[in-house]
Scaffold this active site. Structure first.
Site, PDB file in Angstrom:
ATOM      1  N   SER A  12       0.821  -1.204   0.000  1.00 59.64           N
ATOM      2  CA  SER A  12       0.000   0.000   0.000  1.00 59.64           C
ATOM      3  C   SER A  12       0.861   1.262   0.000  1.00 59.64           C
ATOM      4  O   SER A  12       0.389   2.328  -0.371  1.00 59.64           O
ATOM      5  CB  SER A  12      -0.884  -0.006   1.243  1.00 59.64           C
ATOM      6  OG  SER A  12      -0.065  -0.111   2.389  1.00 59.64           O
ATOM      7  N   GLY A  44      -5.028  -0.727   5.589  1.00 61.66           N
ATOM      8  CA  GLY A  44      -5.366  -1.413   6.835  1.00 61.66           C
ATOM      9  C   GLY A  44      -6.655  -0.961   7.491  1.00 61.66           C
ATOM     10  O   GLY A  44      -7.164  -1.637   8.381  1.00 61.66           O
ATOM     11  N   CYS A  74       2.589  -6.847   1.610  1.00 61.21           N
ATOM     12  CA  CYS A  74       1.670  -6.111   2.473  1.00 61.21           C
ATOM     13  C   CYS A  74       0.839  -7.164   3.185  1.00 61.21           C
ATOM     14  O   CYS A  74       0.237  -8.031   2.529  1.00 61.21           O
ATOM     15  CB  CYS A  74       0.785  -5.217   1.613  1.00 61.21           C
ATOM     16  SG  CYS A  74      -0.550  -4.404   2.515  1.00 61.21           S
ATOM     17  N   ASN A  75       0.840  -7.118   4.504  1.00 59.24           N
ATOM     18  CA  ASN A  75       0.074  -8.116   5.254  1.00 59.24           C
ATOM     19  C   ASN A  75      -1.418  -7.989   5.000  1.00 59.24           C
ATOM     20  O   ASN A  75      -2.127  -8.984   4.888  1.00 59.24           O
ATOM     21  CB  ASN A  75       0.347  -7.961   6.752  1.00 59.24           C
ATOM     22  CG  ASN A  75       1.717  -8.457   7.145  1.00 59.24           C
ATOM     23  OD1 ASN A  75       1.874  -9.586   7.574  1.00 59.24           O
ATOM     24  ND2 ASN A  75       2.724  -7.627   6.960  1.00 59.24           N
ATOM     25  N   THR A  76      -1.888  -6.740   4.906  1.00 56.86           N
ATOM     26  CA  THR A  76      -3.320  -6.516   4.710  1.00 56.86           C
ATOM     27  C   THR A  76      -3.764  -7.135   3.379  1.00 56.86           C
ATOM     28  O   THR A  76      -4.753  -7.872   3.314  1.00 56.86           O
ATOM     29  CB  THR A  76      -3.616  -5.001   4.726  1.00 56.86           C
ATOM     30  OG1 THR A  76      -3.044  -4.441   5.911  1.00 56.86           O
ATOM     31  CG2 THR A  76      -5.095  -4.725   4.693  1.00 56.86           C
ATOM     32  N   GLU A 153       5.633   5.759   8.598  1.00 59.48           N
ATOM     33  CA  GLU A 153       5.600   6.546   7.350  1.00 59.48           C
ATOM     34  C   GLU A 153       6.268   7.912   7.574  1.00 59.48           C
ATOM     35  O   GLU A 153       6.866   8.480   6.684  1.00 59.48           O
ATOM     36  CB  GLU A 153       4.154   6.758   6.893  1.00 59.48           C
ATOM     37  CG  GLU A 153       3.459   5.513   6.410  1.00 59.48           C
ATOM     38  CD  GLU A 153       3.489   5.340   4.895  1.00 59.48           C
ATOM     39  OE1 GLU A 153       3.664   6.326   4.175  1.00 59.48           O
ATOM     40  OE2 GLU A 153       3.338   4.183   4.450  1.00 59.48           O
ATOM     41  N   THR A 186       4.125  -4.792   7.299  1.00 58.20           N
ATOM     42  CA  THR A 186       5.472  -4.561   6.773  1.00 58.20           C
ATOM     43  C   THR A 186       6.069  -3.224   7.219  1.00 58.20           C
ATOM     44  O   THR A 186       7.255  -2.987   7.035  1.00 58.20           O
ATOM     45  CB  THR A 186       5.474  -4.654   5.227  1.00 58.20           C
ATOM     46  OG1 THR A 186       4.420  -3.832   4.717  1.00 58.20           O
ATOM     47  CG2 THR A 186       5.264  -6.079   4.771  1.00 58.20           C
ATOM     48  N   HIS A 187       5.254  -2.383   7.827  1.00 56.39           N
ATOM     49  CA  HIS A 187       5.792  -1.135   8.388  1.00 56.39           C
ATOM     50  C   HIS A 187       6.473  -1.351   9.746  1.00 56.39           C
ATOM     51  O   HIS A 187       7.345  -0.589  10.140  1.00 56.39           O
ATOM     52  CB  HIS A 187       4.667  -0.115   8.607  1.00 56.39           C
ATOM     53  CG  HIS A 187       4.193   0.564   7.364  1.00 56.39           C
ATOM     54  ND1 HIS A 187       3.521  -0.091   6.378  1.00 56.39           N
ATOM     55  CD2 HIS A 187       4.298   1.861   6.969  1.00 56.39           C
ATOM     56  CE1 HIS A 187       3.216   0.762   5.413  1.00 56.39           C
ATOM     57  NE2 HIS A 187       3.677   1.949   5.749  1.00 56.39           N
TER      58      HIS A 187
HETATM   59  N1  DGL Z   1       1.988  -2.322   4.800  1.00 50.64           N
HETATM   60  C1  DGL Z   1       0.649  -2.610   5.248  1.00 50.64           C
HETATM   61  C2  DGL Z   1       0.594  -4.015   5.855  1.00 50.64           C
HETATM   62  O1  DGL Z   1       1.554  -4.721   5.870  1.00 50.64           O
HETATM   63  C3  DGL Z   1       0.199  -1.630   6.300  1.00 50.64           C
HETATM   64  C4  DGL Z   1      -0.112  -0.243   5.832  1.00 50.64           C
HETATM   65  C5  DGL Z   1      -1.542  -0.016   5.464  1.00 50.64           C
HETATM   66  O2  DGL Z   1      -2.414   0.035   6.334  1.00 50.64           O
HETATM   67  O3  DGL Z   1      -1.760   0.128   4.283  1.00 50.64           O
HETATM   68  O4  DGL Z   1      -0.419  -4.410   6.337  1.00 50.64           O
END
Ligand code: DGL
Length: 274
Positions: A12, A44, A74-76, A153, A186-187
């Site tokens: 994202s 997210g 991205c986990n989401t 971020e 991933t953040h």
């Molecule tokens: N990088 C996204 C993840 O791994 C989190 C950031 C978002 O909410 O877009 O879920």
């Protein structure tokens, strides 16, 4: 498809660069195309329908650029959209959830695992399902930590404010006696120091990036798509909105200079589902 085609990676926003960092270390000969959907971050907090639509569009953007494999960094998107993408994807595809689960099971001796992630990831139950499938007797506890994403971020990863946020979110994990905590976003690896200080050294932090890179390498090899070059792989970065903030903190996520960040015209994204 040929081994010299690039690997496509999307997130994202900026967080997926922590996965690219591991990919670059494990696969130095591979070319990588990264797409950060900065116009629409965060995912997210969005509904599953929206996350699926955005993820399909990111994927098609990369597919147009002739990628040989997709890494959903991205986990989401991995939790919600990867199963849908896999149905239509004509190339090998991998997300970050199962690699994170595999890594956590190696770390946890007490069989008590915690998961932190975005509201959408935790709400999807993807981690809990995958952990319980691997070990039905596992104790699993999870919590969304929505403030971590804007802090990362912003590049605000140390000091009083991120530490207070980490203490607030993570105190209950210590009381629950877990010994492994999956950083299911991933953040979050960018906040590793404050997270480690909040939970103490008895809880091992699990970052799925390394395991994802290892599994990507294995998948490419088994599909005979691994690039034979021993080094010299490139990394090209695209974003869907202004690159300013991305450029300011991207190198810290990537662990090397970011290079040119190319902003794509949003009409370049295939909004085909509307
Ligand atoms: N990088 C996204 C993840 O791994 C989190 C950031 C978002 O909410 O877009 O879920």
């Amino acid at each position: 498809m040929t081994p010299t085609q690039p690997i496509g990676v999307f997130d994202s926003g900026i967080g997926g660069l922590t996965v690219v960092r591991a990919l670059r270390r494990h696969l130095p000969g591979e070319d990588i195309l990264y797409f950060g959907d900065t116009a629409r971050v965060p995912y997210g907090t969005k509904s599953p329908e929206t996350v699926i639509r955005f993820s399909r569009e990111c994927f098609h953007f990369l597919l147009q650029r002739k990628i040989k494999m997709l890494v959903v960094a991205c986990n989401t998107a991995s939790a919600i959209a990867l199963p849908v993408l896999k149905e239509t994807v004509p190339i090998p595809a991998i997300g970050v959830i199962l690699p994170g689960v595999a890594a956590a099971l190696r770390v946890s001796r007490a069989r008590r695992v915690g998961v932190v992630g975005t509201q959408a990831t935790i709400g999807s139950g993807a981690y809990e399902r995958a952990l319980r499938e691997a070990d039905p007797d596992l104790f699993v506890t999870q919590k969304p930590c929505p403030l971590f994403v804007p802090l990362a971020e912003e590049g605000w990863t140390r000091g009083e404010v991120p530490q207070k946020a980490a203490d607030h979110y993570l105190k209950s994990f210590v009381e629950e006696g877990i010994d492994a905590l999956i950083l299911g976003c991933t953040h979050y690896p960018m906040l590793r120091d404050v997270i480690a200080a909040a939970v103490g050294e008895r809880i091992g932090l699990v970052d799925s990036a390394e395991e994802t890179a290892r599994e990507t390498a294995a998948l490419l090899k088994s599909a005979h798509l691994d690039n034979p070059a021993a080094g010299g792989g490139s990394c090209r970065v695209f974003v869907s909105d202004t690159a300013q903030r991305f450029e300011a903190v991207g190198s810290a996520f990537l662990g090397e200079p970011l290079g040119e960040v190319q902003m794509v015209d949003q009409s370049d994204l295939p909004w085909y589902e509307r």
